[in-house]
Design an enzyme around this catalytic site. Structure first.
Site, mmCIF file in Angstrom:
data_model
loop_
_atom_site.group_PDB
_atom_site.id
_atom_site.type_symbol
_atom_site.label_atom_id
_atom_site.label_comp_id
_atom_site.label_asym_id
_atom_site.label_seq_id
_atom_site.Cartn_x
_atom_site.Cartn_y
_atom_site.Cartn_z
ATOM 1 N N LYS A 21 0.815 -1.218 0.000
ATOM 2 C CA LYS A 21 0.000 0.000 0.000
ATOM 3 C C LYS A 21 0.853 1.275 0.000
ATOM 4 C CE LYS A 21 -2.860 -3.197 0.095
ATOM 5 N NZ LYS A 21 -3.285 -3.730 -1.223
ATOM 6 N N ASP B 23 -7.110 -0.979 -4.808
ATOM 7 C CA ASP B 23 -7.795 -1.669 -3.723
ATOM 8 C C ASP B 23 -7.246 -1.211 -2.380
ATOM 9 O OD1 ASP B 23 -9.485 -3.420 -2.410
ATOM 10 O OD2 ASP B 23 -8.175 -5.166 -2.681
ATOM 11 N N ASN B 24 -8.048 -1.414 -1.329
ATOM 12 C CA ASN B 24 -7.643 -1.149 0.062
ATOM 13 C C ASN B 24 -7.280 0.304 0.323
ATOM 14 O OD1 ASN B 24 -5.899 -4.209 -0.362
ATOM 15 N ND2 ASN B 24 -7.845 -4.007 0.722
ATOM 16 N N GLU C 82 -11.516 -7.637 2.472
ATOM 17 C CA GLU C 82 -11.635 -9.038 2.077
ATOM 18 C C GLU C 82 -10.946 -10.040 2.993
ATOM 19 O OE1 GLU C 82 -8.193 -7.081 -0.136
ATOM 20 O OE2 GLU C 82 -10.231 -6.572 0.444
#
Length: 258
Positions: A174, A199-200, A230
């Site tokens: 990330k 994502d995230n 998830e």
């Protein structure tokens, strides 16, 4: 063709409420998960070769017993819709893990399109190649091993110098989202109309990324699509399911406002 039909089949079931999953304790005696490749025998035993939808479902089932950092069904459907809407000819994914999101993407690519994936961990690359091949989508998916930033020159060569990607999906470390996006911009992989999906971005979060692609800055128009995180820590009694989101950012071709 068969892949398109499979994609339509997945979509038509999206309005059906999921059946609550009940774990069978005997599963753990039959199927272990000591290394990434342990998922391959289970997929081969429960999904037919060439059935990409069946492979995704098998990976979902395995993930119910052994939680893992794959995209998951809810986000997979969101990603599939994004791919169909953008209809990319040249798609790029950074952070492929075991190939789950690559299969979702490949199922929804228009004819003649391709996906170039970059995955850092060699063991994950081995599994992703095996599962995309078993799912019947390897003709549309090419997986490179290495760090995202390090393989940018190779991605540029594969797409063609001076040709930006139509769609980029970020799902790796990330902290790398922002520097890797900026490196891809500098390399010409991002151009006007390029869609960057990440994502995230809410949980656990990608430092500085959402601020960089915020619509108010002018370089991108960004929308968030809410979805649950998830990775459900079923072994942790104090775990509380987390809210997350996928971001969908379209490059405007304009310079960002400081």
């Amino acid at each position: 063709d068969g892949a398109a039909g499979a994609g339509e089949e997945v979509e038509t079931t999206s309005s059906i409420p999921p059946t609550p999953f009940v774990r069978d304790p005997s599963f753990y005696g039959e199927w272990s998960y000591a290394q990434p490749s342990d998922i391959i025998p289970f997929v081969r035993a429960t999904a037919a070769e060439g059935d990409a939808v069946g492979v995704l479902r098998a990976m979902d089932t395995f993930g119910q017993y052994y939680p893992m950092y794959k995209l998951g069904d809810e986000k997979g459907r969101i990603l599939a819709r994004m791919v169909r809407d953008r209809a990319p000819v040249h798609a790029v994914e950074v952070g492929t893990f075991l190939g789950y999101s690559a299969i979702w993407t490949a199922l929804n690519l228009p004819p003649g399109s391709g996906l170039i994936c970059v995955e850092f961990e060699p063991r994950h690359v081995e599994v992703a190649r095996a599962l995309t091949t078993y799912a019947g989508v390897s003709d549309r998916v090419q997986i490179l091993q290495g760090a995202g930033a390090a393989r940018i020159p190779d991605v540029v060569k594969l797409i063609g110098p001076g040709t930006p990607a139509d769609m980029i999906f970020l799902d790796h470390c990330k902290e790398c989202y922002l520097p890797d996006l900026r490196a891809m911009e500098a390399a010409g992989l991002v151009g006007k109309g390029t869609v960057v999906v990440a994502d995230n971005v809410v949980y656990p979060g990608a430092p500085g990324f959402l601020e960089y692609v915020d619509t108010s800055r002018g370089a991108y128009t960004t929308t968030l699509f809410d979805a649950a995180f998830e990775y459900d820590q079923v072994w942790n009694k104090e775990w509380v399911p987390q809210k997350d989101a996928l971001s969908f950012s379209t490059c405007t071709g304009r310079a960002a406002q400081v």
